[in-house]
Design an enzyme around this catalytic site. Structure first.
Site, PDB file in Angstrom:
ATOM      1  N   HIS A  41       0.991  -1.137   0.156  1.00  0.00           N
ATOM      2  CA  HIS A  41      -0.069  -0.082   0.031  1.00  0.00           C
ATOM      3  C   HIS A  41       0.638   1.082  -0.121  1.00  0.00           C
ATOM      4  CE1 HIS A  41      -3.182   2.663   1.129  1.00  0.00           C
ATOM      5  NE2 HIS A  41      -4.193   1.681   0.983  1.00  0.00           N
TER       6      HIS A  41
ATOM      7  N   ALA B 151       9.716   8.600  10.659  1.00  0.00           N
ATOM      8  CA  ALA B 151       8.359   8.492  10.526  1.00  0.00           C
ATOM      9  C   ALA B 151       7.435   9.424   9.332  1.00  0.00           C
ATOM     10  CB  ALA B 151       7.568   9.361  11.846  1.00  0.00           C
ATOM     11  N   GLY B 152       8.561  10.059   8.389  1.00  0.00           N
ATOM     12  CA  GLY B 152       8.072  10.649   7.180  1.00  0.00           C
ATOM     13  C   GLY B 152       7.258  11.640   7.280  1.00  0.00           C
TER      14      GLY B 152
ATOM     15  N   PRO C 232      12.999  11.792   9.969  1.00  0.00           N
ATOM     16  CA  PRO C 232      13.676  10.581   9.667  1.00  0.00           C
ATOM     17  C   PRO C 232      13.180   9.305   9.531  1.00  0.00           C
ATOM     18  CG  PRO C 232      14.847  11.996  11.209  1.00  0.00           C
ATOM     19  CD  PRO C 232      13.477  12.455  11.244  1.00  0.00           C
TER      20      PRO C 232
ATOM     21  N   GLY D 214       4.576  22.051  10.679  1.00  0.00           N
ATOM     22  CA  GLY D 214       5.912  21.309  10.931  1.00  0.00           C
ATOM     23  C   GLY D 214       7.152  21.578  10.103  1.00  0.00           C
TER      24      GLY D 214
END
Lengths: 297, 297
Positions: free
Chosen positions: B80, B169-170, B167, B161
């Site tokens: 996915h 957790a995208g 790095p 943000g």
């Protein structure tokens, strides 16, 4: 599971007595008192409460305890017909509960009332097995003042409790019925005769649907007429069927439906049934309704 | 007030990690976890929770804390497409809450996520003010592996943000949308071309209703055809309007509607709207529905 109960008590003047009865209902764990309204000229109060069967049972018995202790029918006056301190107690199935379960609940409460308070109880509506004693009006005819004589006469022994009235609290009528829907259809005409003919066509009393009471009225300020209805069992006589017959009968006079209105509350299932009918939805289950599902978690 | 939230996280293989995230949601006071489903080949889990805005907010932040600590996109594989550890978070208005309130909730949660976890957030669907960034597919194109380059390119600065991916957790996509209704109409014919033509007539992509996705299928075992639909905004494109157009288009080919079906859940309001339309009910208010009223007490 949600049962609604609407006890009618014979006190609408002494505020502290009414408040005490409301407090007794609220004190029953799990029972929620939705509404309390008193009428001084009727000298009568109506409580609306909901909860599961057990919560409603406890609340009603607590109400009886207060009412029997503080209401004396021998000195009670008021315009509304009445038979007892707690006059009428209908249990109404709302959600995840069947009519059969409400009938069982009515009988259980009736037995407890008879045993604990020595008050005779008549079952009515769906809880009554006797066609002559289904209608509240038939049971209440003669009122408290005529009760001792009525109870002694053929066919009027109570379903539960002593064979004579409680000296101060009379008798109670306990049963189960479907929620009532007040539904009006406005016609795009000022011809009152059309509204009256349609009302006659659809109401039970003149040959129409079993669970419809109806009358035709003029809405003078708007220059239109209305077929005003009470639907007393939306499962057996659904709203959409009544609407379609009114529409068809109106057509016969060249009249259209302008709009309809629901007065007050309507069970979700009654509206869902209309959606299912018109959208031809097959295999629909109540727990497909998101809000219904959420309440079950 | 009832908000639904369906966070999608990039972990569907390590049962203990999924269980920890479910536990974090359940621990938030007032939040109810309705469903949790994991797919190993997608390596993805979907949680369904409900509560008021504050409860859902706390549950989602607790989920982020767990997910950011235990999921590393640099080593994540799965079929996915995904952008982050907590990949997508839609807030859905269910009861006594507006879409505007769900948009405000999405933005509040997005700001907290960016501040507390240093995860960049893109707003999507109703929460997005940028037409190029409304669709999830557009935002997610390039996936985690292409995220650093995409964020550095013109027009892809996040809404909240840091300007570069977290790095491990995208990034996350947070927004608000209406509940989706899966609705099928079966036609009394075996002519697949009729179902396909009707699907094309009603779906947005080929000129139909804005909030309808549709396709025509054959139901081989029953010898009939089906117009299969997703209704993505039942307020703006109501079920009854879609039904009536399908019915009219079918007539043009001499075909009748056999039945329809709702797959899975449907908001009460979507069914009530159909009842109101066909019964021509004027002035109806949601709190006239008995169950709705009862929940407010």
């Amino acid at each position: 599971m949600l049962v609604e109960c609407i006890p009618n008590v014979s006190e609408g003047r002494r505020a502290e007595v009414v408040a005490g009865m409301a407090e007794a209902i609220r004190a029953a764990p799990g029972a929620r008192l939705l509404d309390s309204s008193s009428d001084a000229s009727h000298n009568r109060s109506v409580f609306t409460l909901v909860g599961n069967a057990s919560a409603v049972e406890q609340a009603v018995l607590a109400l009886f305890e207060r009412a029997v202790a503080s209401i004396d029918l021998r000195t009670h006056t008021g315009e509304h017909p009445r038979l007892g301190a707690v006059d009428v107690v209908p249990f109404v199935p709302i959600e995840d509960v069947t009519m059969a379960e409400c009938v069982a609940l009515a009988k259980k409460v009736a037995a407890s009332v008879a045993e604990r308070f020595k008050v005779p109880v008549y079952l009515y509506e769906e809880a009554s097995a006797n066609p002559a004693r289904r209608n509240l009006e038939d049971i209440r005819r003669g009122e408290f003042e005529g009760l001792a004589a009525k109870m002694a006469s053929e066919g009027w022994a109570p379903d539960y409790g002593p064979a004579a009235p409680h000296p101060s609290a009379g008798a109670s009528v306990i049963g189960a019925r479907m929620p009532l829907i007040a539904y009006n259809i406005n016609l795009a005409t000022d011809r009152l005769d059309v509204a009256k003919k349609i009302a006659a066509a659809i109401r039970q009393s003149s040959g129409g649907f079993r669970y419809v009471k109806a009358a035709g009225f003029k809405l003078e300020d708007r220059g239109i007429v209305q077929v005003s209805m009470n639907l007393t069992n939306y499962e057996k006589t659904p709203i959409f069927r009544v609407f379609e017959v009114v529409k068809r009968e109106a057509e016969r006079y060249g009249v259209s439906i302008l709009e309809s209105e629901i007065v007050g509350l309507v069970p979700s299932a009654a509206l869902n049934a209309a959606a299912e009918f018109y959208l031809q939805i097959e295999g629909f289950k109540p727990d497909q309704v998101l809000e219904h599902k959420l309440r079950q978690v």
